[in-house]
Scaffold this motif. Structure first.
Motif, PDB file in Angstrom:
ATOM      1  N   LEU A  61       0.767  -1.235  -0.146  1.00 59.60           N
ATOM      2  CA  LEU A  61       0.146   0.022  -0.061  1.00 59.60           C
ATOM      3  C   LEU A  61       0.811   1.186  -0.012  1.00 59.60           C
ATOM      4  O   LEU A  61       1.860   1.335   0.643  1.00 59.60           O
ATOM      5  CB  LEU A  61      -0.925  -0.035   1.274  1.00 59.60           C
ATOM      6  CG  LEU A  61      -2.140  -1.403   1.429  1.00 59.60           C
ATOM      7  CD1 LEU A  61      -2.588  -1.177   2.710  1.00 59.60           C
ATOM      8  CD2 LEU A  61      -2.908  -0.987   0.295  1.00 59.60           C
ATOM      9  N   ASN A  68       3.788   2.937   2.750  1.00 60.28           N
ATOM     10  CA  ASN A  68       4.453   1.964   3.649  1.00 60.28           C
ATOM     11  C   ASN A  68       5.542   1.102   3.248  1.00 60.28           C
ATOM     12  O   ASN A  68       5.984   1.143   1.827  1.00 60.28           O
ATOM     13  CB  ASN A  68       3.496   0.571   3.790  1.00 60.28           C
ATOM     14  CG  ASN A  68       2.197   0.937   4.427  1.00 60.28           C
ATOM     15  OD1 ASN A  68       1.877   1.190   5.442  1.00 60.28           O
ATOM     16  ND2 ASN A  68       1.029   0.666   3.655  1.00 60.28           N
ATOM     17  N   HIS A  72      -3.299  -6.646   7.732  1.00 62.08           N
ATOM     18  CA  HIS A  72      -3.429  -5.332   7.568  1.00 62.08           C
ATOM     19  C   HIS A  72      -3.660  -5.134   5.874  1.00 62.08           C
ATOM     20  O   HIS A  72      -3.568  -4.028   5.668  1.00 62.08           O
ATOM     21  CB  HIS A  72      -2.199  -4.815   8.104  1.00 62.08           C
ATOM     22  CG  HIS A  72      -2.362  -4.762   9.564  1.00 62.08           C
ATOM     23  ND1 HIS A  72      -3.283  -4.452  10.472  1.00 62.08           N
ATOM     24  CD2 HIS A  72      -1.397  -5.604  10.335  1.00 62.08           C
ATOM     25  CE1 HIS A  72      -3.071  -4.784  11.642  1.00 62.08           C
ATOM     26  NE2 HIS A  72      -2.051  -5.528  11.754  1.00 62.08           N
ATOM     27  N   PHE A 120      -5.599  -5.186   1.958  1.00 60.55           N
ATOM     28  CA  PHE A 120      -6.820  -4.509   1.510  1.00 60.55           C
ATOM     29  C   PHE A 120      -7.691  -5.297   0.815  1.00 60.55           C
ATOM     30  O   PHE A 120      -7.232  -6.360   0.574  1.00 60.55           O
ATOM     31  CB  PHE A 120      -6.212  -3.408   0.711  1.00 60.55           C
ATOM     32  CG  PHE A 120      -5.520  -4.033  -0.821  1.00 60.55           C
ATOM     33  CD1 PHE A 120      -6.197  -4.185  -1.919  1.00 60.55           C
ATOM     34  CD2 PHE A 120      -4.180  -4.232  -0.644  1.00 60.55           C
ATOM     35  CE1 PHE A 120      -5.466  -4.833  -2.860  1.00 60.55           C
ATOM     36  CE2 PHE A 120      -3.549  -4.962  -1.640  1.00 60.55           C
ATOM     37  CZ  PHE A 120      -4.326  -5.054  -2.790  1.00 60.55           C
ATOM     38  N   ASN A 140     -10.489  -4.959  -2.639  1.00 63.43           N
ATOM     39  CA  ASN A 140     -10.688  -4.014  -3.399  1.00 63.43           C
ATOM     40  C   ASN A 140     -11.880  -4.827  -4.494  1.00 63.43           C
ATOM     41  O   ASN A 140     -11.461  -5.784  -4.966  1.00 63.43           O
ATOM     42  CB  ASN A 140      -9.703  -3.500  -4.411  1.00 63.43           C
ATOM     43  CG  ASN A 140     -10.132  -2.549  -5.422  1.00 63.43           C
ATOM     44  OD1 ASN A 140     -10.073  -3.052  -6.894  1.00 63.43           O
ATOM     45  ND2 ASN A 140     -10.782  -1.656  -5.415  1.00 63.43           N
ATOM     46  N   LYS A 155     -18.246  -4.375   4.125  1.00 63.60           N
ATOM     47  CA  LYS A 155     -17.425  -3.799   5.070  1.00 63.60           C
ATOM     48  C   LYS A 155     -17.485  -4.869   6.433  1.00 63.60           C
ATOM     49  O   LYS A 155     -16.394  -4.942   7.053  1.00 63.60           O
ATOM     50  CB  LYS A 155     -17.970  -2.366   5.868  1.00 63.60           C
ATOM     51  CG  LYS A 155     -17.335  -1.441   4.588  1.00 63.60           C
ATOM     52  CD  LYS A 155     -17.476  -0.107   5.256  1.00 63.60           C
ATOM     53  CE  LYS A 155     -19.070   0.237   5.589  1.00 63.60           C
ATOM     54  NZ  LYS A 155     -19.276   1.737   5.892  1.00 63.60           N
ATOM     55  N   CYS A 189     -14.506  -7.201   6.595  1.00 67.37           N
ATOM     56  CA  CYS A 189     -13.293  -7.026   6.170  1.00 67.37           C
ATOM     57  C   CYS A 189     -12.793  -6.161   7.438  1.00 67.37           C
ATOM     58  O   CYS A 189     -11.879  -5.256   6.952  1.00 67.37           O
ATOM     59  CB  CYS A 189     -13.291  -6.230   5.000  1.00 67.37           C
ATOM     60  SG  CYS A 189     -13.915  -7.395   3.380  1.00 67.37           S
ATOM     61  N   ALA A 222      -8.987  -5.580   7.443  1.00 68.34           N
ATOM     62  CA  ALA A 222      -8.227  -4.859   6.012  1.00 68.34           C
ATOM     63  C   ALA A 222      -8.037  -3.565   6.546  1.00 68.34           C
ATOM     64  O   ALA A 222      -8.761  -2.802   7.286  1.00 68.34           O
ATOM     65  CB  ALA A 222      -9.122  -5.043   5.049  1.00 68.34           C
ATOM     66  N   ARG A 223      -7.070  -2.775   6.158  1.00 70.03           N
ATOM     67  CA  ARG A 223      -6.632  -1.418   6.281  1.00 70.03           C
ATOM     68  C   ARG A 223      -7.337  -0.722   5.311  1.00 70.03           C
ATOM     69  O   ARG A 223      -7.851   0.401   5.677  1.00 70.03           O
ATOM     70  CB  ARG A 223      -5.231  -1.244   5.862  1.00 70.03           C
ATOM     71  CG  ARG A 223      -4.667  -0.142   6.404  1.00 70.03           C
ATOM     72  CD  ARG A 223      -3.062   0.023   6.572  1.00 70.03           C
ATOM     73  NE  ARG A 223      -2.819   1.398   6.482  1.00 70.03           N
ATOM     74  CZ  ARG A 223      -1.742   1.880   6.327  1.00 70.03           C
ATOM     75  NH1 ARG A 223      -0.639   1.156   5.756  1.00 70.03           N
ATOM     76  NH2 ARG A 223      -1.142   3.154   6.472  1.00 70.03           N
ATOM     77  N   GLU A 224      -7.806  -1.111   4.200  1.00 74.32           N
ATOM     78  CA  GLU A 224      -8.547  -0.560   3.118  1.00 74.32           C
ATOM     79  C   GLU A 224      -9.644  -1.230   2.524  1.00 74.32           C
ATOM     80  O   GLU A 224      -9.264  -2.470   2.240  1.00 74.32           O
ATOM     81  CB  GLU A 224      -7.639   0.359   1.821  1.00 74.32           C
ATOM     82  CG  GLU A 224      -6.560   1.271   2.668  1.00 74.32           C
ATOM     83  CD  GLU A 224      -5.877   1.828   1.373  1.00 74.32           C
ATOM     84  OE1 GLU A 224      -4.881   2.545   1.556  1.00 74.32           O
ATOM     85  OE2 GLU A 224      -6.038   1.314   0.330  1.00 74.32           O
ATOM     86  N   VAL A 225     -10.681  -0.651   2.347  1.00 72.96           N
ATOM     87  CA  VAL A 225     -11.790  -1.498   1.514  1.00 72.96           C
ATOM     88  C   VAL A 225     -12.081  -0.526   0.690  1.00 72.96           C
ATOM     89  O   VAL A 225     -12.425   0.494   0.966  1.00 72.96           O
ATOM     90  CB  VAL A 225     -12.982  -2.018   2.763  1.00 72.96           C
ATOM     91  CG1 VAL A 225     -13.747  -2.724   1.952  1.00 72.96           C
ATOM     92  CG2 VAL A 225     -12.311  -2.868   3.855  1.00 72.96           C
ATOM     93  N   SER A 226     -12.284  -0.978  -0.659  1.00 68.39           N
ATOM     94  CA  SER A 226     -12.927  -0.274  -1.661  1.00 68.39           C
ATOM     95  C   SER A 226     -13.676  -1.122  -2.677  1.00 68.39           C
ATOM     96  O   SER A 226     -13.729  -2.232  -2.821  1.00 68.39           O
ATOM     97  CB  SER A 226     -11.741   0.408  -2.578  1.00 68.39           C
ATOM     98  OG  SER A 226     -10.971  -0.443  -3.250  1.00 68.39           O
TER      99      SER A 226
END
Length: 104
Positions: A37, A40, A48, A50, A52, A78, A81, A84-88
């Motif tokens: 990511l 980092n 941690h 992601f 997508n 959501k 997850c 997860a650090r990011e969810v898109s």
């Protein structure tokens, strides 16, 4: 949550959106072995990472429908997850003029 459970959740959410026929929905998953990511300095631990979600659909739906679908899919995704650090979620239009499909 397990990948299969997330599949079922996304499939159910897509069906409940009213935008698709059940037979038109397909769900797939890919796992990336190597990733990073932005920002980092070292690769992060898997927990941690992601998530997508790409939702590919044939062109022709209104921006409101696409926005509503993105919201529905995100809300369904959501809760599964949390680590997860990011969810898109990304809605991708497939151009009919360039799309080909063959069924055996």
């Amino acid at each position: 949550a397990g990948v299969f459970f997330i599949f079922v959740t996304q499939l159910t959410a897509a069906m409940q959106s009213g935008l698709f026929k059940e037979t038109d929905i397909k769900v797939r998953a890919e796992s990336w072995r190597h990733w990073r990511l932005a920002g980092n300095q070292a690769p992060l631990a898997h927990k941690h990472g992601f998530v997508n979600l790409h939702c590919h659909q044939l062109e022709g739906r209104s921006d409101d429908d696409k926005s509503r679908l993105a919201d529905i899919l995100m809300e369904a995704l959501k809760p599964h997850c949390e680590a997860a650090r990011e969810v898109s979620v990304e809605i991708v239009e497939i151009t009919r003029a360039t799309y080909r499909k063959h069924k055996a």
